[in-house]
Scaffold this motif. Structure first.
Motif, PDB file in Angstrom:
ATOM      1  N   ASN A   1       0.811  -1.220   0.000  1.00  0.00           N
ATOM      2  CA  ASN A   1       0.000   0.000   0.000  1.00  0.00           C
ATOM      3  C   ASN A   1       0.843   1.267   0.000  1.00  0.00           C
ATOM      4  OD1 ASN A   1       0.910   0.291   2.643  1.00  0.00           O
ATOM      5  ND2 ASN A   1      -1.099  -0.015   3.578  1.00  0.00           N
ATOM      6  N   GLY A   2       2.179   1.114  -0.035  1.00  0.00           N
ATOM      7  CA  GLY A   2       3.071   2.267  -0.120  1.00  0.00           C
ATOM      8  C   GLY A   2       3.584   2.763   1.210  1.00  0.00           C
ATOM      9  N   SER A   3       3.157   2.152   2.294  1.00  0.00           N
ATOM     10  CA  SER A   3       3.636   2.597   3.600  1.00  0.00           C
ATOM     11  C   SER A   3       4.882   1.820   4.011  1.00  0.00           C
ATOM     12  CB  SER A   3       2.534   2.467   4.653  1.00  0.00           C
ATOM     13  OG  SER A   3       2.195   1.120   4.845  1.00  0.00           O
ATOM     14  N   ILE A   4       5.598   2.391   4.970  1.00  0.00           N
ATOM     15  CA  ILE A   4       6.858   1.820   5.437  1.00  0.00           C
ATOM     16  C   ILE A   4       6.860   1.814   6.947  1.00  0.00           C
ATOM     17  CG2 ILE A   4       9.361   2.165   5.523  1.00  0.00           C
ATOM     18  CD1 ILE A   4       9.054   3.695   2.893  1.00  0.00           C
ATOM     19  N   ASP A   5       7.312   0.714   7.531  1.00  0.00           N
ATOM     20  CA  ASP A   5       7.539   0.639   8.972  1.00  0.00           C
ATOM     21  C   ASP A   5       9.030   0.427   9.189  1.00  0.00           C
ATOM     22  OD1 ASP A   5       4.877   0.913   9.751  1.00  0.00           O
ATOM     23  OD2 ASP A   5       4.516  -1.234   9.700  1.00  0.00           O
ATOM     24  N   ILE A   6       9.530   0.978  10.283  1.00  0.00           N
ATOM     25  CA  ILE A   6      10.935   0.829  10.653  1.00  0.00           C
ATOM     26  C   ILE A   6      10.975   0.105  11.986  1.00  0.00           C
ATOM     27  CG2 ILE A   6      13.082   2.037  11.213  1.00  0.00           C
ATOM     28  CD1 ILE A   6      11.880   4.457   9.624  1.00  0.00           C
ATOM     29  N   ASN A   7      11.800  -0.935  12.089  1.00  0.00           N
ATOM     30  CA  ASN A   7      11.974  -1.637  13.354  1.00  0.00           C
ATOM     31  C   ASN A   7      13.067  -0.913  14.136  1.00  0.00           C
ATOM     32  OD1 ASN A   7      12.591  -3.371  15.473  1.00  0.00           O
ATOM     33  ND2 ASN A   7      12.176  -5.195  14.253  1.00  0.00           N
ATOM     34  N   PHE A   8      12.657   0.008  14.999  1.00  0.00           N
ATOM     35  CA  PHE A   8      13.613   0.823  15.751  1.00  0.00           C
ATOM     36  C   PHE A   8      14.407  -0.012  16.748  1.00  0.00           C
ATOM     37  CE2 PHE A   8      10.321   3.929  14.493  1.00  0.00           C
ATOM     38  CZ  PHE A   8      11.130   4.816  13.789  1.00  0.00           C
ATOM     39  N   GLU A   9      13.814  -1.085  17.271  1.00  0.00           N
ATOM     40  CA  GLU A   9      14.503  -1.915  18.263  1.00  0.00           C
ATOM     41  C   GLU A   9      15.699  -2.645  17.669  1.00  0.00           C
ATOM     42  OE1 GLU A   9      10.870  -2.412  18.104  1.00  0.00           O
ATOM     43  OE2 GLU A   9      10.793  -0.770  19.549  1.00  0.00           O
ATOM     44  N   ASN A  10      15.642  -2.984  16.381  1.00  0.00           N
ATOM     45  CA  ASN A  10      16.736  -3.718  15.744  1.00  0.00           C
ATOM     46  C   ASN A  10      17.731  -2.815  15.023  1.00  0.00           C
ATOM     47  OD1 ASN A  10      15.593  -6.048  16.678  1.00  0.00           O
ATOM     48  ND2 ASN A  10      14.831  -6.742  14.706  1.00  0.00           N
ATOM     49  N   TYR A  11      17.568  -1.518  15.142  1.00  0.00           N
ATOM     50  CA  TYR A  11      18.471  -0.580  14.470  1.00  0.00           C
ATOM     51  C   TYR A  11      19.870  -0.646  15.090  1.00  0.00           C
ATOM     52  CZ  TYR A  11      20.904   3.763  13.508  1.00  0.00           C
ATOM     53  OH  TYR A  11      21.875   4.679  13.171  1.00  0.00           O
ATOM     54  N   VAL A  12      20.885  -0.634  14.231  1.00  0.00           N
ATOM     55  CA  VAL A  12      22.280  -0.562  14.665  1.00  0.00           C
ATOM     56  C   VAL A  12      22.940   0.546  13.854  1.00  0.00           C
ATOM     57  CG1 VAL A  12      24.485  -1.779  14.804  1.00  0.00           C
ATOM     58  CG2 VAL A  12      22.348  -3.036  15.158  1.00  0.00           C
ATOM     59  N   GLY A  13      23.564   1.498  14.551  1.00  0.00           N
ATOM     60  CA  GLY A  13      24.242   2.577  13.848  1.00  0.00           C
ATOM     61  C   GLY A  13      24.523   3.755  14.741  1.00  0.00           C
ATOM     62  N   THR A  14      25.015   4.811  14.139  1.00  0.00           N
ATOM     63  CA  THR A  14      25.467   5.977  14.896  1.00  0.00           C
ATOM     64  C   THR A  14      24.346   6.734  15.588  1.00  0.00           C
ATOM     65  OG1 THR A  14      25.390   7.319  12.896  1.00  0.00           O
ATOM     66  CG2 THR A  14      27.505   6.330  13.455  1.00  0.00           C
ATOM     67  N   PHE A  15      23.118   6.573  15.130  1.00  0.00           N
ATOM     68  CA  PHE A  15      21.999   7.261  15.789  1.00  0.00           C
ATOM     69  C   PHE A  15      21.662   6.635  17.147  1.00  0.00           C
ATOM     70  CE2 PHE A  15      20.155   8.341  11.338  1.00  0.00           C
ATOM     71  CZ  PHE A  15      21.105   9.331  11.160  1.00  0.00           C
ATOM     72  N   MET A  16      22.215   5.478  17.447  1.00  0.00           N
ATOM     73  CA  MET A  16      21.923   4.811  18.719  1.00  0.00           C
ATOM     74  C   MET A  16      22.361   5.656  19.906  1.00  0.00           C
ATOM     75  SD  MET A  16      23.029   0.899  17.751  1.00  0.00           S
ATOM     76  CE  MET A  16      22.876   0.306  19.413  1.00  0.00           C
ATOM     77  N   ARG A  17      23.320   6.524  19.702  1.00  0.00           N
ATOM     78  CA  ARG A  17      23.826   7.372  20.785  1.00  0.00           C
ATOM     79  C   ARG A  17      22.903   8.558  21.081  1.00  0.00           C
ATOM     80  NH1 ARG A  17      28.896   8.037  17.599  1.00  0.00           N
ATOM     81  NH2 ARG A  17      29.220   5.879  17.062  1.00  0.00           N
ATOM     82  N   GLU A  18      21.939   8.768  20.213  1.00  0.00           N
ATOM     83  CA  GLU A  18      21.011   9.895  20.353  1.00  0.00           C
ATOM     84  C   GLU A  18      19.896   9.559  21.343  1.00  0.00           C
ATOM     85  OE1 GLU A  18      21.219  12.796  18.652  1.00  0.00           O
ATOM     86  OE2 GLU A  18      22.713  12.306  17.132  1.00  0.00           O
ATOM     87  N   HIS A  19      19.239  10.592  21.851  1.00  0.00           N
ATOM     88  CA  HIS A  19      18.026  10.399  22.640  1.00  0.00           C
ATOM     89  C   HIS A  19      17.022   9.659  21.761  1.00  0.00           C
ATOM     90  CE1 HIS A  19      14.120  11.469  24.386  1.00  0.00           C
ATOM     91  NE2 HIS A  19      14.774  11.496  25.537  1.00  0.00           N
ATOM     92  N   GLU A  20      16.154   8.829  22.351  1.00  0.00           N
ATOM     93  CA  GLU A  20      15.270   7.958  21.586  1.00  0.00           C
ATOM     94  C   GLU A  20      14.435   8.719  20.553  1.00  0.00           C
ATOM     95  OE1 GLU A  20      11.849   4.528  22.143  1.00  0.00           O
ATOM     96  OE2 GLU A  20      12.549   5.610  23.910  1.00  0.00           O
ATOM     97  N   ASP A  21      13.815   9.829  20.955  1.00  0.00           N
ATOM     98  CA  ASP A  21      12.990  10.594  20.015  1.00  0.00           C
ATOM     99  C   ASP A  21      13.816  11.125  18.855  1.00  0.00           C
ATOM    100  OD1 ASP A  21      10.756  10.131  21.537  1.00  0.00           O
ATOM    101  OD2 ASP A  21      10.843  12.055  22.592  1.00  0.00           O
ATOM    102  N   ARG A  22      15.009  11.616  19.167  1.00  0.00           N
ATOM    103  CA  ARG A  22      15.890  12.157  18.129  1.00  0.00           C
ATOM    104  C   ARG A  22      16.363  11.040  17.196  1.00  0.00           C
ATOM    105  NH1 ARG A  22      17.694  17.078  18.188  1.00  0.00           N
ATOM    106  NH2 ARG A  22      19.530  17.687  17.023  1.00  0.00           N
ATOM    107  N   MET A  23      16.695   9.881  17.769  1.00  0.00           N
ATOM    108  CA  MET A  23      17.121   8.734  16.961  1.00  0.00           C
ATOM    109  C   MET A  23      16.012   8.321  16.007  1.00  0.00           C
ATOM    110  SD  MET A  23      16.663   5.122  16.668  1.00  0.00           S
ATOM    111  CE  MET A  23      16.125   4.501  18.231  1.00  0.00           C
ATOM    112  N   LYS A  24      14.792   8.205  16.509  1.00  0.00           N
ATOM    113  CA  LYS A  24      13.671   7.792  15.672  1.00  0.00           C
ATOM    114  C   LYS A  24      13.407   8.806  14.569  1.00  0.00           C
ATOM    115  CE  LYS A  24      11.235   4.865  18.968  1.00  0.00           C
ATOM    116  NZ  LYS A  24      10.008   4.664  19.735  1.00  0.00           N
ATOM    117  N   SER A  25      13.514  10.089  14.889  1.00  0.00           N
ATOM    118  CA  SER A  25      13.294  11.133  13.878  1.00  0.00           C
ATOM    119  C   SER A  25      14.356  11.073  12.793  1.00  0.00           C
ATOM    120  CB  SER A  25      13.302  12.513  14.535  1.00  0.00           C
ATOM    121  OG  SER A  25      12.244  12.639  15.438  1.00  0.00           O
ATOM    122  N   LYS A  26      15.617  10.976  13.201  1.00  0.00           N
ATOM    123  CA  LYS A  26      16.709  10.931  12.225  1.00  0.00           C
ATOM    124  C   LYS A  26      16.628   9.679  11.362  1.00  0.00           C
ATOM    125  CE  LYS A  26      20.275  13.748  14.391  1.00  0.00           C
ATOM    126  NZ  LYS A  26      21.674  13.762  14.865  1.00  0.00           N
TER     127      LYS A  26
END
Length: 194
Positions: free
Chosen positions: A109-134
């Motif tokens: 349907n054109g939508s996208i979900d991101i699994n934030f719990e399984n994310y690995v990368g430099t944004f992990m050091r950010e506050h959760e809201d900031r990481m999710k936004s970035k």
């Protein structure tokens, strides 16, 4: 997102769905089954490393296949999935992009979900809201457009075609046949020893 971009206006963001097709899903699966170790973008930044799941409708039931595990299991599950399902609903690729590893769920349907719990990368050091936004911005503005661009380019240049889809299914069949032959040979040699 407003906060990290210092945005104060309202009502100016409009929904824009990605053009995601079943053929795109099959193309992504083909990138996993015939790995060449090559990036799917010209800057050598984006790799589809695995498909952790995909789902579609068969005649009588909802079918789900997880594409992790060894190569023969991937081949068997993918072949069964492609034969039994008439319409793919979503695919869950894991992509590597620069220093990020992201698990996505791309839906028909054109939508996208991101699994934030399984994310690995430099944004992990950010506050959760900031990481999710970035991560959301990077996914929607860079990762998914690059996947779609690579797919479109391969279609336009006839790299991805009906013939390449048929070749993919033949390759899967050959992997399975080779394993069957290997197992039969092993069993025959074992019974000769007894």
């Amino acid at each position: 997102m407003r906060k990290i971009n210092n945005y104060t206006n309202q009502g100016e963001i409009k929904e824009s769905e990605f053009q995601i097709t079943e053929d795109l899903f099959i193309w992504m699966i083909s990138k996993i089954l015939t790995p060449s170790g090559e990036s799917i973008d010209e800057n050598e930044e984006l790799f589809i490393t695995k498909i952790v799941g995909f789902k579609g409708w068969s005649d009588d039931q909802l079918a789900k296949v997880v594409g992790s595990g060894n190569r023969i299991m991937n081949a068997l599950s993918t072949l069964a999935f492609l034969f039994e399902n008439e319409e793919v609903m979503y695919v869950k690729p894991v992509v590597e992009y620069n220093e990020h590893e992201v698990e996505l769920q791309l839906k028909i349907n054109g939508s996208i979900d991101i699994n934030f719990e399984n994310y690995v990368g430099t944004f992990m050091r950010e506050h959760e809201d900031r990481m999710k936004s970035k991560l959301t911005l990077m996914t929607c503005l860079e990762i998914v457009p690059k996947i779609l661009s690579s797919y479109t380019e391969e279609c336009e240049n006839s790299i991805w075609s009906k013939e390449s889809k048929a070749s993919m299914i033949n390759t899967i069949g050959q992997i399975i046949q080779d394993k069957v032959n290997e197992k039969v040979s092993f069993l025959q040699n074992k019974s000769d020893d007894n």
